[in-house]
Design a protein around this motif. Structure first.
Motif, PDB file in Angstrom:
ATOM      1  N   ASN A 119     -49.648 -95.768  40.368  1.00  0.00           N
ATOM      2  CA  ASN A 119     -50.893 -96.348  40.864  1.00  0.00           C
ATOM      3  C   ASN A 119     -51.940 -95.256  40.957  1.00  0.00           C
ATOM      4  OD1 ASN A 119     -52.831 -97.982  41.962  1.00  0.00           O
ATOM      5  ND2 ASN A 119     -51.840 -98.220  43.955  1.00  0.00           N
ATOM      6  N   GLY A 120     -52.943 -95.327  40.061  1.00  0.00           N
ATOM      7  CA  GLY A 120     -54.027 -94.347  40.048  1.00  0.00           C
ATOM      8  C   GLY A 120     -55.365 -95.012  40.268  1.00  0.00           C
ATOM      9  N   SER A 121     -56.421 -94.252  40.038  1.00  0.00           N
ATOM     10  CA  SER A 121     -57.764 -94.767  40.315  1.00  0.00           C
ATOM     11  C   SER A 121     -58.213 -95.793  39.284  1.00  0.00           C
ATOM     12  CB  SER A 121     -58.764 -93.602  40.346  1.00  0.00           C
ATOM     13  OG  SER A 121     -58.790 -92.942  39.087  1.00  0.00           O
ATOM     14  N   LYS A 122     -57.651 -95.743  38.070  1.00  0.00           N
ATOM     15  CA  LYS A 122     -58.094 -96.641  36.999  1.00  0.00           C
ATOM     16  C   LYS A 122     -57.042 -97.669  36.623  1.00  0.00           C
ATOM     17  CE  LYS A 122     -60.875 -92.896  34.977  1.00  0.00           C
ATOM     18  NZ  LYS A 122     -60.388 -91.838  35.915  1.00  0.00           N
ATOM     19  N   LEU A 123     -55.784 -97.223  36.517  1.00  0.00           N
ATOM     20  CA  LEU A 123     -54.725 -98.088  35.992  1.00  0.00           C
ATOM     21  C   LEU A 123     -53.514 -98.085  36.924  1.00  0.00           C
ATOM     22  CD1 LEU A 123     -54.757 -96.913  32.249  1.00  0.00           C
ATOM     23  CD2 LEU A 123     -55.909 -98.923  33.199  1.00  0.00           C
ATOM     24  N   THR A 124     -52.815 -99.217  36.921  1.00  0.00           N
ATOM     25  CA  THR A 124     -51.533 -99.332  37.619  1.00  0.00           C
ATOM     26  C   THR A 124     -50.472 -99.742  36.611  1.00  0.00           C
ATOM     27  OG1 THR A 124     -52.628-100.007  39.671  1.00  0.00           O
ATOM     28  CG2 THR A 124     -50.276-100.460  39.497  1.00  0.00           C
ATOM     29  N   LEU A 125     -49.334 -99.060  36.639  1.00  0.00           N
ATOM     30  CA  LEU A 125     -48.191 -99.453  35.817  1.00  0.00           C
ATOM     31  C   LEU A 125     -47.238-100.251  36.690  1.00  0.00           C
ATOM     32  CD1 LEU A 125     -46.510 -99.307  33.175  1.00  0.00           C
ATOM     33  CD2 LEU A 125     -45.483 -97.209  34.080  1.00  0.00           C
ATOM     34  N   TYR A 126     -46.976-101.484  36.267  1.00  0.00           N
ATOM     35  CA  TYR A 126     -46.058-102.368  36.977  1.00  0.00           C
ATOM     36  C   TYR A 126     -44.778-102.573  36.180  1.00  0.00           C
ATOM     37  CZ  TYR A 126     -50.036-103.926  39.909  1.00  0.00           C
ATOM     38  OH  TYR A 126     -51.094-103.994  40.775  1.00  0.00           O
ATOM     39  N   GLU A 127     -43.737-102.997  36.908  1.00  0.00           N
ATOM     40  CA  GLU A 127     -42.457-103.293  36.269  1.00  0.00           C
ATOM     41  C   GLU A 127     -41.938-104.628  36.789  1.00  0.00           C
ATOM     42  OE1 GLU A 127     -38.630-100.540  35.492  1.00  0.00           O
ATOM     43  OE2 GLU A 127     -38.905-101.104  37.594  1.00  0.00           O
ATOM     44  N   LEU A 128     -41.458-105.450  35.877  1.00  0.00           N
ATOM     45  CA  LEU A 128     -40.821-106.715  36.221  1.00  0.00           C
ATOM     46  C   LEU A 128     -39.451-106.755  35.560  1.00  0.00           C
ATOM     47  CD1 LEU A 128     -40.882-109.607  37.440  1.00  0.00           C
ATOM     48  CD2 LEU A 128     -41.879-110.373  35.262  1.00  0.00           C
ATOM     49  N   GLU A 129     -38.408-106.862  36.391  1.00  0.00           N
ATOM     50  CA  GLU A 129     -37.053-106.956  35.861  1.00  0.00           C
ATOM     51  C   GLU A 129     -36.565-108.385  36.028  1.00  0.00           C
ATOM     52  OE1 GLU A 129     -32.752-104.608  36.068  1.00  0.00           O
ATOM     53  OE2 GLU A 129     -34.473-103.936  37.269  1.00  0.00           O
ATOM     54  N   ILE A 204     -49.279 -93.169  31.757  1.00  0.00           N
ATOM     55  CA  ILE A 204     -50.234 -93.821  32.658  1.00  0.00           C
ATOM     56  C   ILE A 204     -50.846 -92.793  33.613  1.00  0.00           C
ATOM     57  CG2 ILE A 204     -50.552 -95.645  34.354  1.00  0.00           C
ATOM     58  CD1 ILE A 204     -49.895 -96.514  31.433  1.00  0.00           C
ATOM     59  N   ILE A 205     -50.048 -91.857  34.076  1.00  0.00           N
ATOM     60  CA  ILE A 205     -50.578 -90.783  34.926  1.00  0.00           C
ATOM     61  C   ILE A 205     -51.692 -90.039  34.197  1.00  0.00           C
ATOM     62  CG2 ILE A 205     -50.022 -88.548  35.973  1.00  0.00           C
ATOM     63  CD1 ILE A 205     -47.226 -89.688  36.552  1.00  0.00           C
ATOM     64  N   ARG A 206     -51.459 -89.745  32.923  1.00  0.00           N
ATOM     65  CA  ARG A 206     -52.455 -89.008  32.134  1.00  0.00           C
ATOM     66  C   ARG A 206     -53.680 -89.871  31.833  1.00  0.00           C
ATOM     67  NH1 ARG A 206     -50.894 -84.184  29.200  1.00  0.00           N
ATOM     68  NH2 ARG A 206     -52.612 -83.501  27.866  1.00  0.00           N
ATOM     69  N   LEU A 207     -53.469 -91.176  31.597  1.00  0.00           N
ATOM     70  CA  LEU A 207     -54.595 -92.077  31.344  1.00  0.00           C
ATOM     71  C   LEU A 207     -55.524 -92.171  32.551  1.00  0.00           C
ATOM     72  CD1 LEU A 207     -52.896 -95.034  29.426  1.00  0.00           C
ATOM     73  CD2 LEU A 207     -54.840 -93.689  28.619  1.00  0.00           C
ATOM     74  N   ASN A 208     -54.949 -92.125  33.745  1.00  0.00           N
ATOM     75  CA  ASN A 208     -55.788 -92.188  34.954  1.00  0.00           C
ATOM     76  C   ASN A 208     -56.678 -90.966  35.089  1.00  0.00           C
ATOM     77  OD1 ASN A 208     -55.302 -94.684  36.391  1.00  0.00           O
ATOM     78  ND2 ASN A 208     -53.205 -93.971  36.729  1.00  0.00           N
ATOM     79  N   GLY A 209     -56.226 -89.832  34.578  1.00  0.00           N
ATOM     80  CA  GLY A 209     -57.034 -88.628  34.642  1.00  0.00           C
ATOM     81  C   GLY A 209     -57.144 -88.036  36.034  1.00  0.00           C
ATOM     82  N   ASP A 210     -56.400 -88.570  36.995  1.00  0.00           N
ATOM     83  CA  ASP A 210     -56.425 -88.059  38.361  1.00  0.00           C
ATOM     84  C   ASP A 210     -55.451 -86.890  38.499  1.00  0.00           C
ATOM     85  OD1 ASP A 210     -58.045 -90.276  38.830  1.00  0.00           O
ATOM     86  OD2 ASP A 210     -56.334 -91.502  39.467  1.00  0.00           O
ATOM     87  N   TRP A 212     -52.162 -85.285  39.779  1.00  0.00           N
ATOM     88  CA  TRP A 212     -50.871 -85.979  39.889  1.00  0.00           C
ATOM     89  C   TRP A 212     -50.593 -86.388  41.333  1.00  0.00           C
ATOM     90  CZ3 TRP A 212     -46.201 -85.732  42.332  1.00  0.00           C
ATOM     91  CH2 TRP A 212     -45.160 -86.457  41.755  1.00  0.00           C
ATOM     92  N   ASP A 213     -50.902 -85.512  42.281  1.00  0.00           N
ATOM     93  CA  ASP A 213     -50.540 -85.797  43.672  1.00  0.00           C
ATOM     94  C   ASP A 213     -51.482 -86.781  44.352  1.00  0.00           C
ATOM     95  OD1 ASP A 213     -52.710 -84.155  43.828  1.00  0.00           O
ATOM     96  OD2 ASP A 213     -51.773 -82.608  45.060  1.00  0.00           O
ATOM     97  N   THR A 214     -52.512 -87.250  43.637  1.00  0.00           N
ATOM     98  CA  THR A 214     -53.378 -88.283  44.210  1.00  0.00           C
ATOM     99  C   THR A 214     -52.962 -89.676  43.727  1.00  0.00           C
ATOM    100  OG1 THR A 214     -55.012 -88.166  42.414  1.00  0.00           O
ATOM    101  CG2 THR A 214     -55.310 -86.673  44.296  1.00  0.00           C
ATOM    102  N   GLN A 215     -51.976 -89.747  42.853  1.00  0.00           N
ATOM    103  CA  GLN A 215     -51.491 -91.024  42.356  1.00  0.00           C
ATOM    104  C   GLN A 215     -50.155 -91.368  43.021  1.00  0.00           C
ATOM    105  OE1 GLN A 215     -52.054 -91.713  38.060  1.00  0.00           O
ATOM    106  NE2 GLN A 215     -52.662 -89.569  37.899  1.00  0.00           N
ATOM    107  N   THR A 216     -49.938 -92.644  43.243  1.00  0.00           N
ATOM    108  CA  THR A 216     -48.653 -93.100  43.759  1.00  0.00           C
ATOM    109  C   THR A 216     -47.697 -93.267  42.586  1.00  0.00           C
ATOM    110  OG1 THR A 216     -49.719 -94.254  45.584  1.00  0.00           O
ATOM    111  CG2 THR A 216     -47.469 -94.905  45.044  1.00  0.00           C
ATOM    112  N   VAL A 217     -46.683 -92.436  42.538  1.00  0.00           N
ATOM    113  CA  VAL A 217     -45.683 -92.501  41.471  1.00  0.00           C
ATOM    114  C   VAL A 217     -44.340 -92.811  42.127  1.00  0.00           C
ATOM    115  CG1 VAL A 217     -44.569 -91.273  39.580  1.00  0.00           C
ATOM    116  CG2 VAL A 217     -46.974 -90.818  40.121  1.00  0.00           C
ATOM    117  N   VAL A 218     -43.784 -93.962  41.806  1.00  0.00           N
ATOM    118  CA  VAL A 218     -42.544 -94.421  42.438  1.00  0.00           C
ATOM    119  C   VAL A 218     -41.390 -94.260  41.461  1.00  0.00           C
ATOM    120  CG1 VAL A 218     -41.349 -96.345  43.522  1.00  0.00           C
ATOM    121  CG2 VAL A 218     -43.823 -96.065  43.840  1.00  0.00           C
TER     122      VAL A 218
END
Length: 419
Positions: A119-129, A204-210, A212-218
């Motif tokens: 979860n970044g400032s521009k994009l969120t990557l979601y997962e559905l199992e 997705i982390i790189r696409l956000n351009g933020d 790394w530690d400002t993005q929520t990475v789970v």
């Protein structure tokens, strides 16, 4: 086999414990009005995205159920986060026996809780199992849209090859052109990306351009290492009327065992399911003797004896499942496949006759490689110690036609986990 039945009874008992177990962790609910309600959520190692969860405002209050129809999202603080969304869910199969002969774009519209992976400032990557497969989605915050990343598998019947239709790659390249048009390395990462979280998350982390530690990475997966020590009560058993020893004749060896390995945790927060790879060394010594009548008319008695040492190196992939799991105490069962590499040393096979004569027989031909099935049950105390007992199912270690020898056994040991 009594050890096998004991293990089975332990498994059934722990299944009963697991049914009643809850695991409430601090978290929050976003209700239908988007208000945040803090409290505690019954956190599970969900095999697929949940449709409902249990929530308590405080631990001493009764639990209330929230579903995709009554909540806009929820989170277990510092662990996992879910957003409600109405999305297109691909129904094309990925199982080999069910693969279509061409691209299958079939899908349904469903209301789900999507798991946040980045979860970044521009994009969120979601997962559905789902029951069928894992599907990834991109949430664009500026457009307020959630779009599936598309991949389809089909079987080319002409050459019987599985073909990947990787439509997610041009999707990601289009996002790169919008959000990071000057990042040439990013384009290369996308071109080589597989459809799994290990590849998609850094993109997705790189696409956000933020930062790394400002993005929520789970990412709740983890690895840990372990060492162990124990004993094996191995039992050499001969079967068959033509065996060199009587049918059912046994000899036992109480043997030391050392082990080490690595665990892959599907969820380090719950530690419910663990894929374990273990290497072990066992040193055994067998001594067997028996008096047999060779000629019933003359009562010619012979005493046969067999001595040997066994050095056993085993490599064991196994699945460990914690049926009962709290932070301080867990109960688990463990089933795997032992790939055994064995050497039989100092073998001495001899016959001593009643007249005082003796003869050294040809050494028995034991297999240098064989496979056995170990079943274990144990407890974990705290984060570092496991105590277990187990049973190794009988498997022939010879390749003779009319008789066989087996070395089943029971085990007990202590494991230290580095984490």
């Amino acid at each position: 086999m009594k050890y096998f039945y004991c293990t089975l009874l332990i498994t059934l008992f722990t299944c009963h414990l697991a049914t009643a177990q809850s695991n409430f962790k601090q978290g929050y609910i976003l209700d239908a009005k988007n208000d945040t309600i803090k409290g505690y959520i019954d956190y599970r190692e969900w095999n697929k995205n949940p449709k409902q969860i249990s929530f308590k405002p405080t631990l001493d209050q009764a639990a209330k159920t929230y579903t995709v129809n009554t909540a806009n999202g929820f989170g277990i603080t510092g662990i996992e986060y879910y957003d409600r969304a109405v999305v297109s869910v691909s129904t094309s199969p990925i199982t080999l026996s069910r693969l279509p002969a061409s691209v299958d774009t079939s899908a349904i519209i469903d209301t789900v809780f999507l798991r946040v992976r980045v979860n970044g400032s521009k994009l969120t990557l979601y997962e559905l199992e789902t029951f069928e497969k894992v599907i990834f989605y991109i949430g664009e915050k500026q457009k307020a849209t959630i779009t599936p990343l598309k991949q389809y598998l089909f079987l080319n019947e002409e050459n019987r090859m599985i073909v990947n239709s990787n439509k997610y790659i041009p999707q990601l390249l289009n996002l790169a052109a919008i959000y990071q048009p000057n990042d040439a390395k990013l384009k290369q990462l996308i071109a080589n990306a597989n459809y799994n979280i290990r590849y998609l998350s850094p993109i997705i982390i790189r696409l956000n351009g933020d930062a790394w530690d400002t993005q929520t990475v789970v990412d709740n997966t983890s690895v840990r290492y372990f060492v162990g020590a124990g004993v094996t009560n191995a039992r050499l058993k001969f079967s068959g009327d033509n065996a060199p020893f009587s049918n059912g004749k046994t000899a036992t060896s109480l043997s030391p065992m050392l082990s080490a390995g690595i665990d892959y945790l599907f969820n380090k927060r719950t530690e419910k399911t663990v894929l374990r790879l273990e290497a072990a060394l066992t040193l055994s010594s067998f001594n067997l003797s028996e008096g047999r009548v060779l000629n019933s008319f003359n009562q010619n008695i012979v005493i046969r004896s067999l001595k040997f040492k066994q050095t056993l190196v085993s490599l064991t992939p196994q699945m460990l499942y914690n049926f009962y799991s709290t932070d301080r105490f867990k109960i688990y069962v463990d089933v795997g496949v032992n790939m055994n590499f064995s050497s039989f040393n100092n073998q001495h096979y001899q016959s001593n006759y009643a007249d005082g004569s003796s003869r050294t027989e040809n050494n028995l031909d034991f297999e240098s490689f064989y496979i056995t099935i170990p079943i274990k049950a144990g407890v974990q105390m705290g984060k570092n110690f496991q105590i277990y007992g187990g049973y190794i199912l009988p498997t022939a270690i010879t390749n003779y036609t009319l008789w066989s020898a087996e070395i089943p056994g029971i085990q007990a040991g202590l494991v230290y986990l580095f984490q």
